[in-house]
Write a protein that holds these residues in place. Structure first.
Motif, PDB file in Angstrom:
ATOM      1  N   MET A  64       0.802  -1.220   0.000  1.00 23.28           N
ATOM      2  CA  MET A  64       0.000   0.000   0.000  1.00 23.28           C
ATOM      3  C   MET A  64       0.842   1.282   0.000  1.00 23.28           C
ATOM      4  O   MET A  64       0.330   2.349   0.248  1.00 23.28           O
ATOM      5  CB  MET A  64      -0.968   0.035   1.186  1.00 23.28           C
ATOM      6  CG  MET A  64      -1.889  -1.151   1.266  1.00 23.28           C
ATOM      7  SD  MET A  64      -3.040  -1.266  -0.123  1.00 23.28           S
ATOM      8  CE  MET A  64      -4.386  -0.273   0.502  1.00 23.28           C
ATOM      9  N   ALA A  65       2.121   1.163  -0.251  1.00 20.49           N
ATOM     10  CA  ALA A  65       2.937   2.372  -0.360  1.00 20.49           C
ATOM     11  C   ALA A  65       2.514   3.110  -1.631  1.00 20.49           C
ATOM     12  O   ALA A  65       2.218   2.489  -2.641  1.00 20.49           O
ATOM     13  CB  ALA A  65       4.418   2.015  -0.437  1.00 20.49           C
ATOM     14  N   LYS A  66       2.490   4.422  -1.540  1.00 24.89           N
ATOM     15  CA  LYS A  66       2.098   5.194  -2.718  1.00 24.89           C
ATOM     16  C   LYS A  66       3.295   5.938  -3.282  1.00 24.89           C
ATOM     17  O   LYS A  66       4.195   6.334  -2.545  1.00 24.89           O
ATOM     18  CB  LYS A  66       1.000   6.200  -2.346  1.00 24.89           C
ATOM     19  CG  LYS A  66      -0.268   5.494  -1.946  1.00 24.89           C
ATOM     20  CD  LYS A  66      -1.467   6.261  -2.445  1.00 24.89           C
ATOM     21  CE  LYS A  66      -2.676   5.370  -2.317  1.00 24.89           C
ATOM     22  NZ  LYS A  66      -3.865   5.906  -2.879  1.00 24.89           N
ATOM     23  N   VAL A  67       3.267   6.110  -4.570  1.00 25.20           N
ATOM     24  CA  VAL A  67       4.293   6.900  -5.234  1.00 25.20           C
ATOM     25  C   VAL A  67       3.615   7.950  -6.095  1.00 25.20           C
ATOM     26  O   VAL A  67       2.506   7.764  -6.575  1.00 25.20           O
ATOM     27  CB  VAL A  67       5.241   6.049  -6.111  1.00 25.20           C
ATOM     28  CG1 VAL A  67       6.130   5.179  -5.259  1.00 25.20           C
ATOM     29  CG2 VAL A  67       4.476   5.215  -7.120  1.00 25.20           C
ATOM     30  N   GLN A  68       4.315   9.051  -6.245  1.00 25.76           N
ATOM     31  CA  GLN A  68       3.856  10.124  -7.109  1.00 25.76           C
ATOM     32  C   GLN A  68       4.706  10.071  -8.360  1.00 25.76           C
ATOM     33  O   GLN A  68       5.937  10.066  -8.286  1.00 25.76           O
ATOM     34  CB  GLN A  68       4.089  11.451  -6.393  1.00 25.76           C
ATOM     35  CG  GLN A  68       2.883  12.334  -6.380  1.00 25.76           C
ATOM     36  CD  GLN A  68       3.152  13.626  -5.638  1.00 25.76           C
ATOM     37  OE1 GLN A  68       4.272  14.120  -5.638  1.00 25.76           O
ATOM     38  NE2 GLN A  68       2.121  14.157  -5.015  1.00 25.76           N
ATOM     39  N   LEU A  72      -0.462   4.893 -17.233  1.00 21.47           N
ATOM     40  CA  LEU A  72      -0.161   5.512 -15.940  1.00 21.47           C
ATOM     41  C   LEU A  72      -1.064   6.713 -15.670  1.00 21.47           C
ATOM     42  O   LEU A  72      -1.082   7.248 -14.574  1.00 21.47           O
ATOM     43  CB  LEU A  72       1.303   5.980 -15.905  1.00 21.47           C
ATOM     44  CG  LEU A  72       2.366   4.876 -15.798  1.00 21.47           C
ATOM     45  CD1 LEU A  72       3.747   5.438 -16.062  1.00 21.47           C
ATOM     46  CD2 LEU A  72       2.312   4.190 -14.454  1.00 21.47           C
ATOM     47  N   GLY A  73      -1.801   7.142 -16.695  1.00 24.58           N
ATOM     48  CA  GLY A  73      -2.691   8.281 -16.527  1.00 24.58           C
ATOM     49  C   GLY A  73      -2.010   9.600 -16.818  1.00 24.58           C
ATOM     50  O   GLY A  73      -2.506  10.662 -16.471  1.00 24.58           O
ATOM     51  N   LEU A  74      -0.855   9.518 -17.474  1.00 23.76           N
ATOM     52  CA  LEU A  74      -0.111  10.726 -17.818  1.00 23.76           C
ATOM     53  C   LEU A  74      -0.319  11.057 -19.286  1.00 23.76           C
ATOM     54  O   LEU A  74      -1.175  10.505 -19.934  1.00 23.76           O
ATOM     55  CB  LEU A  74       1.381  10.526 -17.503  1.00 23.76           C
ATOM     56  CG  LEU A  74       1.678  10.289 -16.018  1.00 23.76           C
ATOM     57  CD1 LEU A  74       3.094   9.807 -15.823  1.00 23.76           C
ATOM     58  CD2 LEU A  74       1.427  11.541 -15.206  1.00 23.76           C
ATOM     59  N   GLY A  75       0.474  11.973 -19.817  1.00 19.89           N
ATOM     60  CA  GLY A  75       0.347  12.344 -21.226  1.00 19.89           C
ATOM     61  C   GLY A  75       0.736  13.783 -21.464  1.00 19.89           C
ATOM     62  O   GLY A  75       0.968  14.197 -22.585  1.00 19.89           O
ATOM     63  N   LYS A  76       0.794  14.551 -20.391  1.00 21.81           N
ATOM     64  CA  LYS A  76       1.241  15.945 -20.513  1.00 21.81           C
ATOM     65  C   LYS A  76       2.430  16.152 -19.592  1.00 21.81           C
ATOM     66  O   LYS A  76       2.485  15.610 -18.492  1.00 21.81           O
ATOM     67  CB  LYS A  76       0.127  16.900 -20.064  1.00 21.81           C
ATOM     68  CG  LYS A  76      -1.049  16.979 -21.002  1.00 21.81           C
ATOM     69  CD  LYS A  76      -1.855  18.230 -20.693  1.00 21.81           C
ATOM     70  CE  LYS A  76      -3.026  18.395 -21.631  1.00 21.81           C
ATOM     71  NZ  LYS A  76      -4.196  17.589 -21.208  1.00 21.81           N
ATOM     72  N   ILE A  77       3.364  16.982 -20.044  1.00 23.05           N
ATOM     73  CA  ILE A  77       4.526  17.297 -19.223  1.00 23.05           C
ATOM     74  C   ILE A  77       4.072  17.987 -17.936  1.00 23.05           C
ATOM     75  O   ILE A  77       3.161  18.809 -17.954  1.00 23.05           O
ATOM     76  CB  ILE A  77       5.512  18.171 -20.016  1.00 23.05           C
ATOM     77  CG1 ILE A  77       6.054  17.350 -21.186  1.00 23.05           C
ATOM     78  CG2 ILE A  77       6.656  18.635 -19.120  1.00 23.05           C
ATOM     79  CD1 ILE A  77       6.984  18.103 -22.082  1.00 23.05           C
ATOM     80  N   ASN A  78       4.707  17.616 -16.837  1.00 26.98           N
ATOM     81  CA  ASN A  78       4.426  18.150 -15.495  1.00 26.98           C
ATOM     82  C   ASN A  78       3.122  17.649 -14.892  1.00 26.98           C
ATOM     83  O   ASN A  78       2.747  18.074 -13.802  1.00 26.98           O
ATOM     84  CB  ASN A  78       4.442  19.687 -15.461  1.00 26.98           C
ATOM     85  CG  ASN A  78       5.843  20.217 -15.702  1.00 26.98           C
ATOM     86  OD1 ASN A  78       6.825  19.586 -15.325  1.00 26.98           O
ATOM     87  ND2 ASN A  78       5.943  21.353 -16.349  1.00 26.98           N
ATOM     88  N   LYS A  79       2.431  16.744 -15.578  1.00 28.43           N
ATOM     89  CA  LYS A  79       1.252  16.134 -14.969  1.00 28.43           C
ATOM     90  C   LYS A  79       1.724  15.111 -13.934  1.00 28.43           C
ATOM     91  O   LYS A  79       2.691  14.392 -14.157  1.00 28.43           O
ATOM     92  CB  LYS A  79       0.391  15.458 -16.033  1.00 28.43           C
ATOM     93  CG  LYS A  79      -0.887  14.906 -15.443  1.00 28.43           C
ATOM     94  CD  LYS A  79      -1.899  14.513 -16.500  1.00 28.43           C
ATOM     95  CE  LYS A  79      -3.120  13.922 -15.802  1.00 28.43           C
ATOM     96  NZ  LYS A  79      -4.120  13.422 -16.733  1.00 28.43           N
ATOM     97  N   VAL A 132       0.518  11.989 -11.164  1.00 22.73           N
ATOM     98  CA  VAL A 132      -0.499  11.061 -10.669  1.00 22.73           C
ATOM     99  C   VAL A 132       0.046  10.362  -9.429  1.00 22.73           C
ATOM    100  O   VAL A 132       1.259  10.243  -9.241  1.00 22.73           O
ATOM    101  CB  VAL A 132      -0.900   9.993 -11.721  1.00 22.73           C
ATOM    102  CG1 VAL A 132      -1.665  10.630 -12.862  1.00 22.73           C
ATOM    103  CG2 VAL A 132       0.304   9.232 -12.235  1.00 22.73           C
ATOM    104  N   GLU A 133      -0.876   9.904  -8.587  1.00 30.19           N
ATOM    105  CA  GLU A 133      -0.488   9.160  -7.401  1.00 30.19           C
ATOM    106  C   GLU A 133      -0.992   7.732  -7.569  1.00 30.19           C
ATOM    107  O   GLU A 133      -2.152   7.522  -7.883  1.00 30.19           O
ATOM    108  CB  GLU A 133      -1.135   9.805  -6.178  1.00 30.19           C
ATOM    109  CG  GLU A 133      -0.316   9.657  -4.927  1.00 30.19           C
ATOM    110  CD  GLU A 133      -0.872  10.512  -3.789  1.00 30.19           C
ATOM    111  OE1 GLU A 133      -1.580   9.945  -2.942  1.00 30.19           O
ATOM    112  OE2 GLU A 133      -0.607  11.724  -3.764  1.00 30.19           O
ATOM    113  N   LYS A 134      -0.105   6.770  -7.386  1.00 27.37           N
ATOM    114  CA  LYS A 134      -0.484   5.369  -7.610  1.00 27.37           C
ATOM    115  C   LYS A 134       0.035   4.512  -6.458  1.00 27.37           C
ATOM    116  O   LYS A 134       0.976   4.874  -5.770  1.00 27.37           O
ATOM    117  CB  LYS A 134       0.175   4.838  -8.899  1.00 27.37           C
ATOM    118  CG  LYS A 134      -0.238   5.557 -10.148  1.00 27.37           C
ATOM    119  CD  LYS A 134      -1.430   4.904 -10.766  1.00 27.37           C
ATOM    120  CE  LYS A 134      -1.792   5.560 -12.086  1.00 27.37           C
ATOM    121  NZ  LYS A 134      -3.150   5.261 -12.477  1.00 27.37           N
TER     122      LYS A 134
END
Length: 63
Positions: A5-9, A30-37, A39-41
């Protein structure tokens, strides 16, 4: 402390333009696609594998 359950940004730091399709797909997954976006997973082995594929495009921080 357990590792579960550790989270990473994950923050995208480079453009995916001109990158191979599989890297674009990984970034999208990963839910990204734009620079500087950012997400926490949850940090799972699968997530680690995805991060390794695009490690040159993202910055990862523990939450």
């Amino acid at each position: 402390m357990g590792n579960h359950m550790a989270k990473v940004q994950i923050t995208q730091i480079r453009s995916i333009i001109k990158r191979p399709k599989n890297q674009k797909a990984t970034i999208a997954a990963l839910g990204l696609g734009k620079i500087n976006k950012t997400v926490e997973k949850e940090n799972t082995p699968q997530l680690q594998g995805m991060i390794n594929k695009v490690s040159h495009l993202v910055k990862v921080q523990d939450v």
